[in-house]
Design a protein around this motif. Structure first.
Motif, PDB file in Angstrom:
ATOM      1  N   MET A   1       8.513 -12.846  -1.972  1.00  0.00           N
ATOM      2  CA  MET A   1       7.255 -12.403  -1.107  1.00  0.00           C
ATOM      3  C   MET A   1       6.013 -13.630  -1.552  1.00  0.00           C
ATOM      4  SD  MET A   1       7.988  -9.981   0.680  1.00  0.00           S
ATOM      5  CE  MET A   1       9.615  -9.576   0.787  1.00  0.00           C
ATOM      6  N   LYS A   2       5.149 -13.856  -0.713  1.00  0.00           N
ATOM      7  CA  LYS A   2       4.090 -14.605  -0.945  1.00  0.00           C
ATOM      8  C   LYS A   2       3.033 -13.894  -0.356  1.00  0.00           C
ATOM      9  CE  LYS A   2       1.678 -18.526   0.284  1.00  0.00           C
ATOM     10  NZ  LYS A   2       1.473 -19.631   1.450  1.00  0.00           N
ATOM     11  N   VAL A   3       2.028 -13.404  -1.626  1.00  0.00           N
ATOM     12  CA  VAL A   3       0.674 -12.495  -1.238  1.00  0.00           C
ATOM     13  C   VAL A   3      -0.481 -13.522  -1.144  1.00  0.00           C
ATOM     14  CG1 VAL A   3      -0.684 -10.756  -1.953  1.00  0.00           C
ATOM     15  CG2 VAL A   3       1.646 -10.863  -2.446  1.00  0.00           C
ATOM     16  N   THR A   4      -1.264 -13.130  -0.015  1.00  0.00           N
ATOM     17  CA  THR A   4      -2.441 -14.082   0.197  1.00  0.00           C
ATOM     18  C   THR A   4      -3.363 -13.067   0.072  1.00  0.00           C
ATOM     19  OG1 THR A   4      -1.096 -15.708   1.166  1.00  0.00           O
ATOM     20  CG2 THR A   4      -3.499 -15.608   1.690  1.00  0.00           C
ATOM     21  N   ILE A   5      -4.595 -13.175  -0.623  1.00  0.00           N
ATOM     22  CA  ILE A   5      -5.751 -12.275  -0.368  1.00  0.00           C
ATOM     23  C   ILE A   5      -6.680 -12.970   0.397  1.00  0.00           C
ATOM     24  CG2 ILE A   5      -7.698 -11.324  -1.780  1.00  0.00           C
ATOM     25  CD1 ILE A   5      -4.840 -10.367  -2.886  1.00  0.00           C
ATOM     26  N   GLU A   6      -6.825 -12.560   1.555  1.00  0.00           N
ATOM     27  CA  GLU A   6      -7.482 -12.995   2.649  1.00  0.00           C
ATOM     28  C   GLU A   6      -8.970 -12.933   2.588  1.00  0.00           C
ATOM     29  OE1 GLU A   6      -5.418 -12.120   6.206  1.00  0.00           O
ATOM     30  OE2 GLU A   6      -4.538 -14.181   6.157  1.00  0.00           O
ATOM     31  N   HIS A   7      -9.407 -11.800   2.126  1.00  0.00           N
ATOM     32  CA  HIS A   7     -10.892 -11.285   2.215  1.00  0.00           C
ATOM     33  C   HIS A   7     -11.244 -10.546   1.037  1.00  0.00           C
ATOM     34  CE1 HIS A   7     -14.614  -9.883   3.859  1.00  0.00           C
ATOM     35  NE2 HIS A   7     -14.649 -11.009   4.608  1.00  0.00           N
ATOM     36  N   VAL A   8     -12.374 -10.238   0.581  1.00  0.00           N
ATOM     37  CA  VAL A   8     -12.879  -9.508  -0.371  1.00  0.00           C
ATOM     38  C   VAL A   8     -12.385  -8.145  -0.285  1.00  0.00           C
ATOM     39  CG1 VAL A   8     -15.110  -8.849  -1.937  1.00  0.00           C
ATOM     40  CG2 VAL A   8     -14.654 -11.256  -1.019  1.00  0.00           C
ATOM     41  N   TRP A  63       0.237  -7.202   7.050  1.00  0.00           N
ATOM     42  CA  TRP A  63      -0.977  -7.175   6.989  1.00  0.00           C
ATOM     43  C   TRP A  63      -1.532  -6.014   6.671  1.00  0.00           C
ATOM     44  CZ3 TRP A  63      -3.425  -3.624   9.896  1.00  0.00           C
ATOM     45  CH2 TRP A  63      -2.918  -3.340  11.036  1.00  0.00           C
ATOM     46  N   VAL A  64      -2.657  -6.071   5.601  1.00  0.00           N
ATOM     47  CA  VAL A  64      -3.580  -5.007   5.320  1.00  0.00           C
ATOM     48  C   VAL A  64      -4.780  -4.865   5.497  1.00  0.00           C
ATOM     49  CG1 VAL A  64      -3.750  -3.647   3.291  1.00  0.00           C
ATOM     50  CG2 VAL A  64      -1.538  -4.804   3.509  1.00  0.00           C
ATOM     51  N   CYS A  65      -5.513  -4.005   6.053  1.00  0.00           N
ATOM     52  CA  CYS A  65      -6.860  -3.944   6.199  1.00  0.00           C
ATOM     53  C   CYS A  65      -7.444  -2.662   5.611  1.00  0.00           C
ATOM     54  CB  CYS A  65      -7.367  -3.776   7.644  1.00  0.00           C
ATOM     55  SG  CYS A  65      -6.849  -5.191   8.712  1.00  0.00           S
ATOM     56  N   GLN A  66      -8.774  -2.766   5.376  1.00  0.00           N
ATOM     57  CA  GLN A  66      -9.427  -1.601   4.543  1.00  0.00           C
ATOM     58  C   GLN A  66     -10.170  -0.950   5.570  1.00  0.00           C
ATOM     59  OE1 GLN A  66     -11.729  -2.900   1.322  1.00  0.00           O
ATOM     60  NE2 GLN A  66     -11.845  -1.049   0.447  1.00  0.00           N
ATOM     61  N   ARG A  67     -10.183   0.404   5.428  1.00  0.00           N
ATOM     62  CA  ARG A  67     -10.672   1.298   6.103  1.00  0.00           C
ATOM     63  C   ARG A  67     -12.442   1.379   5.568  1.00  0.00           C
ATOM     64  NH1 ARG A  67      -8.217   4.528   9.580  1.00  0.00           N
ATOM     65  NH2 ARG A  67      -5.856   4.843   9.010  1.00  0.00           N
ATOM     66  N   PHE A  76     -12.633  -2.572   8.406  1.00  0.00           N
ATOM     67  CA  PHE A  76     -13.300  -3.875   8.071  1.00  0.00           C
ATOM     68  C   PHE A  76     -12.833  -4.901   9.090  1.00  0.00           C
ATOM     69  CE2 PHE A  76     -14.341  -1.770   4.253  1.00  0.00           C
ATOM     70  CZ  PHE A  76     -15.901  -2.085   4.198  1.00  0.00           C
ATOM     71  N   GLU A  77     -13.442  -5.637   9.642  1.00  0.00           N
ATOM     72  CA  GLU A  77     -13.094  -6.675  10.457  1.00  0.00           C
ATOM     73  C   GLU A  77     -11.887  -7.549  10.100  1.00  0.00           C
ATOM     74  OE1 GLU A  77     -15.207 -10.510  12.486  1.00  0.00           O
ATOM     75  OE2 GLU A  77     -16.404  -8.720  12.445  1.00  0.00           O
ATOM     76  N   ASN A  78     -11.877  -7.792   8.685  1.00  0.00           N
ATOM     77  CA  ASN A  78     -10.904  -9.012   8.167  1.00  0.00           C
ATOM     78  C   ASN A  78      -9.960  -8.282   7.329  1.00  0.00           C
ATOM     79  OD1 ASN A  78     -12.452 -11.296   8.968  1.00  0.00           O
ATOM     80  ND2 ASN A  78     -13.991 -10.762   7.315  1.00  0.00           N
ATOM     81  N   ARG A  79      -8.784  -8.808   7.418  1.00  0.00           N
ATOM     82  CA  ARG A  79      -7.289  -8.359   6.631  1.00  0.00           C
ATOM     83  C   ARG A  79      -7.743  -8.776   5.155  1.00  0.00           C
ATOM     84  NH1 ARG A  79      -2.576 -11.422   9.780  1.00  0.00           N
ATOM     85  NH2 ARG A  79      -3.845 -13.248   8.767  1.00  0.00           N
ATOM     86  N   VAL A  80      -7.446  -7.634   4.128  1.00  0.00           N
ATOM     87  CA  VAL A  80      -7.647  -8.129   2.747  1.00  0.00           C
ATOM     88  C   VAL A  80      -6.221  -8.714   2.102  1.00  0.00           C
ATOM     89  CG1 VAL A  80      -9.648  -6.416   2.307  1.00  0.00           C
ATOM     90  CG2 VAL A  80      -7.185  -5.590   2.102  1.00  0.00           C
ATOM     91  N   ILE A  81      -5.126  -8.333   2.795  1.00  0.00           N
ATOM     92  CA  ILE A  81      -4.241  -8.869   2.303  1.00  0.00           C
ATOM     93  C   ILE A  81      -3.055  -9.332   3.053  1.00  0.00           C
ATOM     94  CG2 ILE A  81      -2.002  -8.343   0.773  1.00  0.00           C
ATOM     95  CD1 ILE A  81      -3.646  -6.283  -0.637  1.00  0.00           C
ATOM     96  N   MET A  82      -2.365 -10.441   3.093  1.00  0.00           N
ATOM     97  CA  MET A  82      -1.324 -10.819   3.955  1.00  0.00           C
ATOM     98  C   MET A  82      -0.045 -11.098   2.984  1.00  0.00           C
ATOM     99  SD  MET A  82      -0.581 -13.481   6.888  1.00  0.00           S
ATOM    100  CE  MET A  82      -0.282 -14.960   5.953  1.00  0.00           C
ATOM    101  N   ALA A  83       1.064 -10.562   3.305  1.00  0.00           N
ATOM    102  CA  ALA A  83       2.095 -10.937   2.734  1.00  0.00           C
ATOM    103  C   ALA A  83       3.393 -11.603   3.367  1.00  0.00           C
ATOM    104  CB  ALA A  83       2.626  -9.784   1.924  1.00  0.00           C
ATOM    105  N   GLU A  84       3.910 -12.821   3.215  1.00  0.00           N
ATOM    106  CA  GLU A  84       5.053 -13.393   4.055  1.00  0.00           C
ATOM    107  C   GLU A  84       6.283 -12.917   3.396  1.00  0.00           C
ATOM    108  OE1 GLU A  84       4.182 -17.363   5.018  1.00  0.00           O
ATOM    109  OE2 GLU A  84       2.093 -17.196   4.157  1.00  0.00           O
ATOM    110  N   PHE A  85       7.313 -12.728   4.142  1.00  0.00           N
ATOM    111  CA  PHE A  85       8.583 -12.619   3.681  1.00  0.00           C
ATOM    112  C   PHE A  85       9.471 -13.265   4.460  1.00  0.00           C
ATOM    113  CE2 PHE A  85       7.084  -8.760   6.360  1.00  0.00           C
ATOM    114  CZ  PHE A  85       7.809  -9.001   7.540  1.00  0.00           C
TER     115      PHE A  85
END
Length: 85
Positions: A1-8, A63-67, A76-85
């Motif tokens: 898995m590749k995890v990308t932190i996309e936003h704070v 994809w993961v977004c924060q409430r 929140f408008e932006n995703r915080v995490i995205m993981a590619e599989f």
């Protein structure tokens, strides 16, 4: 898995911070998509994941977004995490 932190990540509570790192570990320890899906569902039942985060799946990613802390019905408008599989 590749995890990308996309936003704070907004650290508005200790529980949210703990769950955030558990999500990252869940992704990193998953071997394939099936295990990731099962692990995320287990995390959802073991924690208050739905109180702090929303997640879903695309064709080849999670994809993961924060409430928002002020109104959990909003995210929140932006995703915080995205993981590619």
């Amino acid at each position: 898995m590749k995890v990308t932190i996309e936003h704070v990540f907004c650290r508005y509570s200790d529980e949210a911070t703990d769950i955030y790192f558990r999500i990252i570990n869940t992704i990193l320890f998953s071997i394939d998509e099936a295990e990731l899906r099962a692990s995320m569902e287990r995390l959802k039942t073991e924690t208050h994941l739905d109180d702090y985060f929303v997640f879903g799946y695309g064709a080849h990613h999670l994809w993961v977004c924060q409430r928002r802390p002020s109104d959990q019905a909003k995210i929140f408008e932006n995703r915080v995490i995205m993981a590619e599989f």
